[in-house]
Design a protein around this motif. Structure first.
Motif, PDB file in Angstrom:
ATOM      1  N   PRO A 369       0.810  -1.229   0.000  1.00  0.00           N
ATOM      2  CA  PRO A 369       0.000   0.000   0.000  1.00  0.00           C
ATOM      3  C   PRO A 369       0.838   1.272   0.000  1.00  0.00           C
ATOM      4  CG  PRO A 369      -0.063  -1.075   2.150  1.00  0.00           C
ATOM      5  CD  PRO A 369       0.610  -2.021   1.225  1.00  0.00           C
ATOM      6  N   MET A 370       1.962   1.263   0.709  1.00  0.00           N
ATOM      7  CA  MET A 370       2.778   2.472   0.786  1.00  0.00           C
ATOM      8  C   MET A 370       3.394   2.811  -0.568  1.00  0.00           C
ATOM      9  SD  MET A 370       4.688   1.932   4.451  1.00  0.00           S
ATOM     10  CE  MET A 370       5.636   3.432   4.230  1.00  0.00           C
ATOM     11  N   GLN A 371       3.882   1.804  -1.288  1.00  0.00           N
ATOM     12  CA  GLN A 371       4.498   2.053  -2.585  1.00  0.00           C
ATOM     13  C   GLN A 371       3.473   2.557  -3.602  1.00  0.00           C
ATOM     14  OE1 GLN A 371       5.096  -0.483  -0.612  1.00  0.00           O
ATOM     15  NE2 GLN A 371       7.163  -1.299  -0.819  1.00  0.00           N
ATOM     16  N   VAL A 372       2.284   1.915  -3.643  1.00  0.00           N
ATOM     17  CA  VAL A 372       1.252   2.345  -4.586  1.00  0.00           C
ATOM     18  C   VAL A 372       0.825   3.774  -4.286  1.00  0.00           C
ATOM     19  CG1 VAL A 372      -1.077   1.909  -5.424  1.00  0.00           C
ATOM     20  CG2 VAL A 372       0.449  -0.010  -4.978  1.00  0.00           C
ATOM     21  N   GLU A 373       0.637   4.073  -2.999  1.00  0.00           N
ATOM     22  CA  GLU A 373       0.247   5.432  -2.611  1.00  0.00           C
ATOM     23  C   GLU A 373       1.316   6.449  -3.009  1.00  0.00           C
ATOM     24  OE1 GLU A 373      -0.571   8.014   1.483  1.00  0.00           O
ATOM     25  OE2 GLU A 373      -0.279   5.838   1.586  1.00  0.00           O
ATOM     26  N   TYR A 374       2.582   6.099  -2.796  1.00  0.00           N
ATOM     27  CA  TYR A 374       3.667   7.022  -3.120  1.00  0.00           C
ATOM     28  C   TYR A 374       3.732   7.292  -4.618  1.00  0.00           C
ATOM     29  CZ  TYR A 374       8.399   8.896  -3.577  1.00  0.00           C
ATOM     30  OH  TYR A 374       9.477   9.689  -3.889  1.00  0.00           O
ATOM     31  N   PHE A 375       3.684   6.222  -5.444  1.00  0.00           N
ATOM     32  CA  PHE A 375       3.752   6.397  -6.893  1.00  0.00           C
ATOM     33  C   PHE A 375       2.595   7.263  -7.391  1.00  0.00           C
ATOM     34  CE2 PHE A 375       6.220   2.253  -7.047  1.00  0.00           C
ATOM     35  CZ  PHE A 375       7.401   2.883  -7.369  1.00  0.00           C
ATOM     36  N   ALA A 376       1.387   7.006  -6.855  1.00  0.00           N
ATOM     37  CA  ALA A 376       0.214   7.749  -7.321  1.00  0.00           C
ATOM     38  C   ALA A 376       0.302   9.224  -6.935  1.00  0.00           C
ATOM     39  CB  ALA A 376      -1.051   7.115  -6.761  1.00  0.00           C
ATOM     40  N   LYS A 377       0.662   9.510  -5.699  1.00  0.00           N
ATOM     41  CA  LYS A 377       0.699  10.894  -5.244  1.00  0.00           C
ATOM     42  C   LYS A 377       1.869  11.668  -5.844  1.00  0.00           C
ATOM     43  CE  LYS A 377      -1.879  10.140  -0.995  1.00  0.00           C
ATOM     44  NZ  LYS A 377      -1.884  10.180   0.493  1.00  0.00           N
ATOM     45  N   MET A 378       2.920  10.965  -6.291  1.00  0.00           N
ATOM     46  CA  MET A 378       4.038  11.623  -6.967  1.00  0.00           C
ATOM     47  C   MET A 378       3.788  11.774  -8.471  1.00  0.00           C
ATOM     48  SD  MET A 378       6.531  12.543  -4.954  1.00  0.00           S
ATOM     49  CE  MET A 378       7.937  12.606  -6.049  1.00  0.00           C
ATOM     50  N   GLY A 379       2.682  11.190  -8.958  1.00  0.00           N
ATOM     51  CA  GLY A 379       2.379  11.280 -10.387  1.00  0.00           C
ATOM     52  C   GLY A 379       3.251  10.406 -11.258  1.00  0.00           C
ATOM     53  N   LEU A 380       3.807   9.317 -10.695  1.00  0.00           N
ATOM     54  CA  LEU A 380       4.682   8.415 -11.464  1.00  0.00           C
ATOM     55  C   LEU A 380       3.822   7.320 -12.104  1.00  0.00           C
ATOM     56  CD1 LEU A 380       7.550   8.134  -8.821  1.00  0.00           C
ATOM     57  CD2 LEU A 380       7.417   9.670 -10.792  1.00  0.00           C
ATOM     58  N   LEU A 412      17.719  12.361  -8.679  1.00  0.00           N
ATOM     59  CA  LEU A 412      16.426  11.721  -8.450  1.00  0.00           C
ATOM     60  C   LEU A 412      15.290  12.694  -8.721  1.00  0.00           C
ATOM     61  CD1 LEU A 412      14.718   9.349  -7.482  1.00  0.00           C
ATOM     62  CD2 LEU A 412      15.040  10.166  -5.136  1.00  0.00           C
ATOM     63  N   LYS A 413      15.442  13.915  -8.260  1.00  0.00           N
ATOM     64  CA  LYS A 413      14.400  14.922  -8.459  1.00  0.00           C
ATOM     65  C   LYS A 413      14.179  15.195  -9.942  1.00  0.00           C
ATOM     66  CE  LYS A 413      13.127  19.575  -6.914  1.00  0.00           C
ATOM     67  NZ  LYS A 413      13.562  20.757  -6.122  1.00  0.00           N
ATOM     68  N   GLU A 414      15.251  15.253 -10.710  1.00  0.00           N
ATOM     69  CA  GLU A 414      15.138  15.531 -12.142  1.00  0.00           C
ATOM     70  C   GLU A 414      14.432  14.403 -12.891  1.00  0.00           C
ATOM     71  OE1 GLU A 414      18.918  16.330 -13.803  1.00  0.00           O
ATOM     72  OE2 GLU A 414      19.008  18.402 -13.091  1.00  0.00           O
ATOM     73  N   ILE A 415      14.860  13.169 -12.661  1.00  0.00           N
ATOM     74  CA  ILE A 415      14.298  12.067 -13.433  1.00  0.00           C
ATOM     75  C   ILE A 415      12.839  11.822 -13.069  1.00  0.00           C
ATOM     76  CG2 ILE A 415      15.073  10.267 -11.838  1.00  0.00           C
ATOM     77  CD1 ILE A 415      14.864  10.047 -15.688  1.00  0.00           C
ATOM     78  N   LEU A 416      12.461  12.001 -11.810  1.00  0.00           N
ATOM     79  CA  LEU A 416      11.064  11.798 -11.419  1.00  0.00           C
ATOM     80  C   LEU A 416      10.163  12.887 -11.969  1.00  0.00           C
ATOM     81  CD1 LEU A 416      11.267  10.544  -7.715  1.00  0.00           C
ATOM     82  CD2 LEU A 416      11.229   9.224  -9.835  1.00  0.00           C
ATOM     83  N   SER A 417      10.729  14.015 -12.324  1.00  0.00           N
ATOM     84  CA  SER A 417       9.916  15.121 -12.837  1.00  0.00           C
ATOM     85  C   SER A 417       9.352  14.844 -14.226  1.00  0.00           C
ATOM     86  CB  SER A 417      10.748  16.406 -12.873  1.00  0.00           C
ATOM     87  OG  SER A 417      11.794  16.302 -13.838  1.00  0.00           O
ATOM     88  N   ILE A 418       9.890  13.857 -14.941  1.00  0.00           N
ATOM     89  CA  ILE A 418       9.425  13.579 -16.305  1.00  0.00           C
ATOM     90  C   ILE A 418       8.530  12.341 -16.363  1.00  0.00           C
ATOM     91  CG2 ILE A 418      11.491  14.647 -17.282  1.00  0.00           C
ATOM     92  CD1 ILE A 418      12.525  11.819 -17.909  1.00  0.00           C
ATOM     93  N   ASN A 419       8.093  11.829 -15.185  1.00  0.00           N
ATOM     94  CA  ASN A 419       7.230  10.641 -15.143  1.00  0.00           C
ATOM     95  C   ASN A 419       7.854   9.499 -15.947  1.00  0.00           C
ATOM     96  OD1 ASN A 419       5.069   8.878 -14.787  1.00  0.00           O
ATOM     97  ND2 ASN A 419       3.846   9.812 -16.419  1.00  0.00           N
TER      98      ASN A 419
END
Length: 662
Positions: A369-380, A412-419
């Motif tokens: 649940p924590m991983q799914v929640e994190y990915f969804a709320k980060m827009g990944l 990490l911040k840069e790569i996550l910004s492009i989904n």
């Protein structure tokens, strides 16, 4: 009937055969066709509601006995100890046998069937065997119908919780699910830039400029994205558009929910008087029930042909078939409130962003649940979709972003910004360990090539910007060669340069002007160098295994002495021993040539020993194809003696050395 009762009946003596004299077989004629039928004798008797019928050979030997009760039966074969379920229909042929039975026994069977049948029964059989065969078929059919009715009742009981789809679902199908299937139907008017037609969504007649068949435009009235369709492109100048899209609907139940899968079908006609007949047909394909109290799925049901009877209904299946599709979002909040494990996961937003199997989505929410929640709320969303797909990336474990993604800080911040996708992240991580990554250049290169996994190997020596610039120049020089081929040749060239010991810090070596010529030259030199090294090690191996040389009965065996001799051996004998050169040089195997003593330089057979001097194979000309792929007898005897006298002796010496050293 209990097994003990069956065994008690089987212990009874067989009834005597009727006193009839018949031949073993009889030849029958039908038109011009002659065929043979086997003659059997049969007798019957009753004990209360039990009918016993026995079949014999023409000379009176018992072959089969069946014990028939009104609604059950079992059979006995004299040579078997266990009771059988075989009926007369399955045990004996219908067409190639004739059964001889007295009139009295036939009437006895007919009367028993009439008086004891719990169902309506009629038979056209002319003797007791045929009548009882029809009765047994009816018993089996009745039992089968009773079992299937029970299955229907069980399934129908489960389906009582299913409710009709609300109107909101139909609105969602029209406005969201099927919005990519909206059309602008028009009758083409030659020479006119502006075409007049009808939008299938708003049903309004509108005019659109620059229309092209199958082109994409926007309806000026409802502003929908529409596909332009010319009626004259179809038969009888009437467009007919058939579209399908799958979705799942999660319906709450008393103890959990049911995931329901649908196929939405849209049929649109371009003819003017049929434009308003647009409707959606829904075909439900699966229903999967989940129970919160049992913490798992309690039943999988799919729309199938019920036991191949032609009746289509929901049938229970053993396993669930995954359906990757859109999920209706509005019922997910109800499911989320029912289970505290899901309360912080934005399920509705997930379903709006990605296509995923609904059952797998909920299972992943329970497991991680924590991983799914994190990915969804980060827009990944791309990473989440890859993780939730059936054969996608495994759900990562870790408590911090660095543990999950293998990166930290600004990279990490840069790569996550492009989904990114998982593949994109993995390649970015490898490159960022070697250099500072220009994100814009990385995105262009990743999208440009089909196999971006080659990029990290080249990025060991050059920046991404230089890689991009070099690809641009080579594409101009090479013409039709695509970037993937250029990148593959470049990587092969750099690997060959490493083997040759070139200075890879020299930019002239890293980026040659003519990559094709440099690639061909470098790989040829590297291959030549490798062959020289292999040849040298083969000569060393041959000296090491000289103790295995031996001769007897006109044949000799010795190690292959050189790389050239190994290649010649394969060429002369037409087999693939040359492919074992590297293994022979590395000591993974031992290769020997078998020659005739009077022709010591002419290849005859090649032999291979594996680990611990195990005999692997020995092959002659074309792998002994002319001898059914079997070695010659003289060679087989020679190899057997060599293994006993020489190879086994060498093994004993090695073991003796090991023991002495210990």
């Amino acid at each position: 009937m209990r097994l003990a009762d069956k065994r008690a009946l089987m212990a009874l003596a067989f009834d005597p055969a009727p006193e009839m004299k018949v031949q073993q077989t009889a030849t029958m004629k039908r038109g011009t066709y002659h065929y043979t039928r086997t003659n059997y004798l049969a007798s019957a008797r009753t004990e209360g509601d039990l009918l016993v019928l026995t079949i014999y050979t023409n000379d009176g030997k018992p072959l089969y006995r069946t014990f028939q009760k009104p609604e059950e039966l079992f059979s006995q074969f004299p040579e078997r100890e266990k009771p059988s379920d075989a009926t007369l229909h399955s045990a004996f042929s219908i067409y190639n046998a004739t059964y001889h039975m007295t009139e009295e026994d036939t009437n006895l069977v007919r009367a028993w069937c009439k008086n004891n049948a719990p169902f309506s029964f009629f038979s056209t059989g002319i003797n007791g065997v045929q009548i009882l065969r029809d009765y047994q078929q009816k018993v089996r059919e009745t039992a089968l119908k009773r079992r299937r009715d029970k299955i229907r009742k069980q399934v129908d009981e489960v389906m009582k919780e299913i409710r009709p789809l609300p109107q909101a679902v139909m609105d969602w199908i029209r406005d969201d699910l099927m919005k990519e299937y909206r059309y602008f139907f028009y009758d083409y008017q030659k020479g006119k830039q502006v075409q007049k037609g009808t939008c299938s969504h708003c049903k309004q007649e509108v005019t659109i400029e620059g229309v092209k068949h199958r082109g994409i435009r926007e309806c000026p009235h409802c502003h929908s994205r529409v596909i332009c369709i010319a009626n004259r492109k179809f038969k009888e100048s009437v467009a007919r558009m058939w579209d399908e899209s799958a979705f799942s609907y999660i319906q709450p139940t008393r103890d959990g929910w049911c995931v329901r899968y649908f196929q939405a079908i849209s049929l649109l006609w371009g003819k003017k008087n049929l434009r308003k007949d647009q409707h959606y047909t829904l075909q439900e394909t699966g229903r999967y029930f989940y129970s919160r109290s049992q913490n798992g799925y309690t039943g999988f049901y799919e729309w199938q042909n019920f036991f191949q009877t032609g009746e289509y209904r929901f049938c229970k299946v053993e396993e669930r078939f995954p359906h990757t599709c859109r999920i209706y979002p509005d019922t997910l909040d109800t499911i989320r409130r029912q289970d505290e494990r899901l309360q912080y996961i934005p399920l509705a937003e997930i379903t709006r962003q990605i296509k995923i199997d609904a059952c797998r989505l909920i299972e992943s929410c329970y497991k991680s649940p924590m991983q799914v929640e994190y990915f969804a709320k980060m827009g990944l969303w791309r990473m989440l979709e890859g993780t939730l797909s059936r054969y996608g990336h495994q759900m990562p474990e870790g408590r911090t972003p660095q543990e999950v993604f293998g990166l930290s800080g600004q990279p990490l911040k840069e790569i996550l910004s492009i989904n990114p996708s998982w593949s994109e992240l993995d390649i970015y991580r490898k490159i960022s360990a070697q250099q500072k990554v220009d994100l814009a250049v990385f995105q262009r290169l990743y999208a440009r090539v089909t196999h971006p996994y080659r990029l990290p190997d080249i990025a060991q020596h050059l920046s991404l910007q230089k890689i991009e610039n070099y690809l641009d120049k080579q594409e101009v020089l090479e013409g039709k060669r695509v970037p993937d081929i250029i990148l593959g040749d470049w990587l092969d060239y750099l690997n060959a340069c490493k083997k040759l010991g070139y200075d890879l810090s020299d930019d002239r070596i890293l980026r040659p002007k003519d990559l094709t010529k440099a690639h061909d030259d470098a790989t040829a030199l590297a291959k030549e160098k490798e062959n020289r090294r292999t040849a040298q090690r083969i000569e060393q191996a041959a000296q090491k295994w000289n103790g295995y040389a031996w001769q007897s009965d006109g044949l000799l065996i010795r190690p292959i002495r050189s790389y050239r001799e190994l290649v010649t051996e394969g060429q002369k004998l037409k087999h693939c021993v040359a492919n074992y050169a590297k293994s022979y040089a590395d000591g993974s195997c031992k290769l020997f040539c078998i020659r005739k003593q009077f022709e010591p330089d002419t290849p005859y057979y090649t032999l291979e020993l594996g680990k611990e001097d195990r005999l692997v194979q020995y092959r002659g000309y074309r792998n002994d194809a002319e001898n059914n792929y079997q070695p010659q007898e003289e060679v087989r005897r020679f190899v057997t003696q060599w293994m006993k006298k020489i190879v086994e002796t060498q093994k004993d010496k090695k073991q003796h050395v090991k023991v002495t050293a210990a």
